[in-house]
Design a protein around this motif. Sequence first.
Motif, PDB file in Angstrom:
ATOM      1  N   LEU A  23       0.833  -1.201   0.000  1.00 50.75           N
ATOM      2  CA  LEU A  23       0.000   0.000   0.000  1.00 50.75           C
ATOM      3  C   LEU A  23       0.864   1.244   0.000  1.00 50.75           C
ATOM      4  CD1 LEU A  23      -2.502  -1.311   2.639  1.00 50.75           C
ATOM      5  CD2 LEU A  23      -3.199  -0.504   0.386  1.00 50.75           C
ATOM      6  N   CYS A  24       0.488   2.176  -0.831  1.00 50.79           N
ATOM      7  CA  CYS A  24       1.115   3.493  -0.864  1.00 50.79           C
ATOM      8  C   CYS A  24       0.157   4.480  -0.206  1.00 50.79           C
ATOM      9  CB  CYS A  24       1.405   3.884  -2.304  1.00 50.79           C
ATOM     10  SG  CYS A  24       2.193   5.497  -2.508  1.00 50.79           S
ATOM     11  N   ALA A  25       0.684   5.446   0.494  1.00 48.15           N
ATOM     12  CA  ALA A  25      -0.158   6.448   1.145  1.00 48.15           C
ATOM     13  C   ALA A  25       0.510   7.809   1.062  1.00 48.15           C
ATOM     14  CB  ALA A  25      -0.418   6.077   2.600  1.00 48.15           C
ATOM     15  N   TRP A  26      -0.311   8.851   1.179  1.00 47.29           N
ATOM     16  CA  TRP A  26       0.226  10.212   1.212  1.00 47.29           C
ATOM     17  C   TRP A  26      -0.385  10.956   2.381  1.00 47.29           C
ATOM     18  CZ3 TRP A  26      -2.672  14.699   0.768  1.00 47.29           C
ATOM     19  CH2 TRP A  26      -3.998  14.535   0.326  1.00 47.29           C
ATOM     20  N   SER A  27       0.313  11.968   2.829  1.00 45.75           N
ATOM     21  CA  SER A  27      -0.228  12.851   3.867  1.00 45.75           C
ATOM     22  C   SER A  27       0.355  14.246   3.689  1.00 45.75           C
ATOM     23  CB  SER A  27       0.069  12.314   5.267  1.00 45.75           C
ATOM     24  OG  SER A  27       1.437  12.474   5.599  1.00 45.75           O
ATOM     25  N   LEU A  28      -0.408  15.227   4.123  1.00 55.70           N
ATOM     26  CA  LEU A  28       0.080  16.593   4.231  1.00 55.70           C
ATOM     27  C   LEU A  28       0.071  17.008   5.697  1.00 55.70           C
ATOM     28  CD1 LEU A  28      -1.529  18.508   1.218  1.00 55.70           C
ATOM     29  CD2 LEU A  28       0.866  17.885   1.553  1.00 55.70           C
ATOM     30  N   GLU A  29      -1.088  16.820   6.301  1.00 51.89           N
ATOM     31  CA  GLU A  29      -1.204  17.096   7.730  1.00 51.89           C
ATOM     32  C   GLU A  29      -0.456  16.011   8.494  1.00 51.89           C
ATOM     33  OE1 GLU A  29      -2.594  19.711   8.858  1.00 51.89           O
ATOM     34  OE2 GLU A  29      -3.498  20.440   7.017  1.00 51.89           O
ATOM     35  N   PRO A  30       0.013  16.291   9.688  1.00 47.26           N
ATOM     36  CA  PRO A  30       0.739  15.270  10.451  1.00 47.26           C
ATOM     37  C   PRO A  30      -0.151  14.216  11.067  1.00 47.26           C
ATOM     38  CG  PRO A  30       0.558  17.291  11.721  1.00 47.26           C
ATOM     39  CD  PRO A  30       0.030  17.603  10.345  1.00 47.26           C
ATOM     40  N   TYR A  31      -1.459  14.274  10.800  1.00 47.70           N
ATOM     41  CA  TYR A  31      -2.312  13.291  11.442  1.00 47.70           C
ATOM     42  C   TYR A  31      -3.370  12.718  10.518  1.00 47.70           C
ATOM     43  CZ  TYR A  31      -4.538  17.846  12.153  1.00 47.70           C
ATOM     44  OH  TYR A  31      -5.040  19.105  11.984  1.00 47.70           O
ATOM     45  N   GLU A  32      -3.167  12.759   9.233  1.00 46.97           N
ATOM     46  CA  GLU A  32      -4.106  12.135   8.315  1.00 46.97           C
ATOM     47  C   GLU A  32      -3.342  11.513   7.157  1.00 46.97           C
ATOM     48  OE1 GLU A  32      -8.118  14.842   8.995  1.00 46.97           O
ATOM     49  OE2 GLU A  32      -7.057  14.893   7.077  1.00 46.97           O
ATOM     50  N   GLN A  33      -3.644  10.266   6.867  1.00 45.42           N
ATOM     51  CA  GLN A  33      -3.033   9.561   5.752  1.00 45.42           C
ATOM     52  C   GLN A  33      -4.127   9.049   4.837  1.00 45.42           C
ATOM     53  OE1 GLN A  33      -0.579   6.315   7.209  1.00 45.42           O
ATOM     54  NE2 GLN A  33       1.235   7.340   6.451  1.00 45.42           N
ATOM     55  N   TYR A  34      -3.812   9.041   3.538  1.00 44.98           N
ATOM     56  CA  TYR A  34      -4.767   8.556   2.543  1.00 44.98           C
ATOM     57  C   TYR A  34      -4.073   7.504   1.693  1.00 44.98           C
ATOM     58  CZ  TYR A  34      -7.246  12.642   4.137  1.00 44.98           C
ATOM     59  OH  TYR A  34      -7.877  13.564   4.933  1.00 44.98           O
ATOM     60  N   PHE A  35      -4.772   6.388   1.531  1.00 45.98           N
ATOM     61  CA  PHE A  35      -4.166   5.221   0.918  1.00 45.98           C
ATOM     62  C   PHE A  35      -4.602   5.013  -0.520  1.00 45.98           C
ATOM     63  CE2 PHE A  35      -1.878   3.048   4.269  1.00 45.98           C
ATOM     64  CZ  PHE A  35      -2.344   3.691   5.402  1.00 45.98           C
ATOM     65  N   GLY A  36      -3.702   4.404  -1.282  1.00 50.90           N
ATOM     66  CA  GLY A  36      -4.038   3.960  -2.618  1.00 50.90           C
ATOM     67  C   GLY A  36      -4.751   2.620  -2.578  1.00 50.90           C
ATOM     68  N   PRO A  37      -5.104   2.092  -3.751  1.00 48.30           N
ATOM     69  CA  PRO A  37      -5.868   0.849  -3.816  1.00 48.30           C
ATOM     70  C   PRO A  37      -5.048  -0.401  -3.540  1.00 48.30           C
ATOM     71  CG  PRO A  37      -5.406   1.651  -6.007  1.00 48.30           C
ATOM     72  CD  PRO A  37      -4.922   2.707  -5.063  1.00 48.30           C
ATOM     73  N   GLY A  38      -3.721  -0.294  -3.548  1.00 44.93           N
ATOM     74  CA  GLY A  38      -2.877  -1.429  -3.223  1.00 44.93           C
ATOM     75  C   GLY A  38      -2.458  -2.272  -4.413  1.00 44.93           C
ATOM     76  N   THR A  39      -1.358  -3.010  -4.215  1.00 49.55           N
ATOM     77  CA  THR A  39      -0.859  -3.985  -5.188  1.00 49.55           C
ATOM     78  C   THR A  39      -0.701  -5.321  -4.481  1.00 49.55           C
ATOM     79  OG1 THR A  39       0.351  -2.383  -6.534  1.00 49.55           O
ATOM     80  CG2 THR A  39       1.055  -4.691  -6.660  1.00 49.55           C
TER      81      THR A  39
END
Lengths: 110, 111
Positions: free
Chosen positions: B90-106
């Motif tokens: 899983l790949c994820a990104w964040s901007l805020e230090p307390y929220e992450q958003y994930f991709g659909p996965g491989t």
Amino acid sequence: TQLLEQSPQFLSIQEGENLTVYCNSSSVFSSLQWYRQEPGEGPVLLVTVVTGGEVKKLKRLTFQFGDARKDSSLHITAAQTGDTGLYLCAGNNYGQNFVFGPGTRLSVLP
Amino acid sequence: SQTIHQWPATLVQPVGSPLSLECTVEGTSNPNLYWYRQAAGRGLQLLFYSVGIGQISSEVPQNLSASRPQDRQFILSSKKLLLSDSGFYLCAWSLEPYEQYFGPGTRLTVT
């Protein structure tokens, strides 16, 4: 090393029942997140809690952050089959890294 | 709005073969980027994270590596896959230090 524990590991209930799952640590976190993940998909962020004692509601889901910011709970009222999934909690401590718990697998039966 | 893509969605590779998984983010700039591996139905293990182009931090020693050639591109690689590399990445990104958003996965299966 910061660790998060989740309980129960597995939970199977009937539609319409209420349930609570827990996320615990011996460490303090500046924030804690809850995610729901369905098989074969990435986790989806449900909520972030940042203040000790904070309570957030998302429709039938109620999230609480412990006063000491070491634990959290997720309460679901009148569970539906669409609530089925893996519930993950994650903690962050003012940095880039997130620590994940092992998850609670919830099955809501019709 | 921001979106995150991963490809491929599914991959079956023999032991000893190379690996390249790609993750791209749209709709944001200078995100923190993450690679996680998830064992079947369990929690996430952080593998790498990056706070900027060319800046990679490794959390777990292994035969995997990561690179960030562009601001919104994150690549996970291996020169020689092991059976133990199988899993859901899983790949994820964040901007805020307390929220992450994930991709659909491989889903990677090493045979």
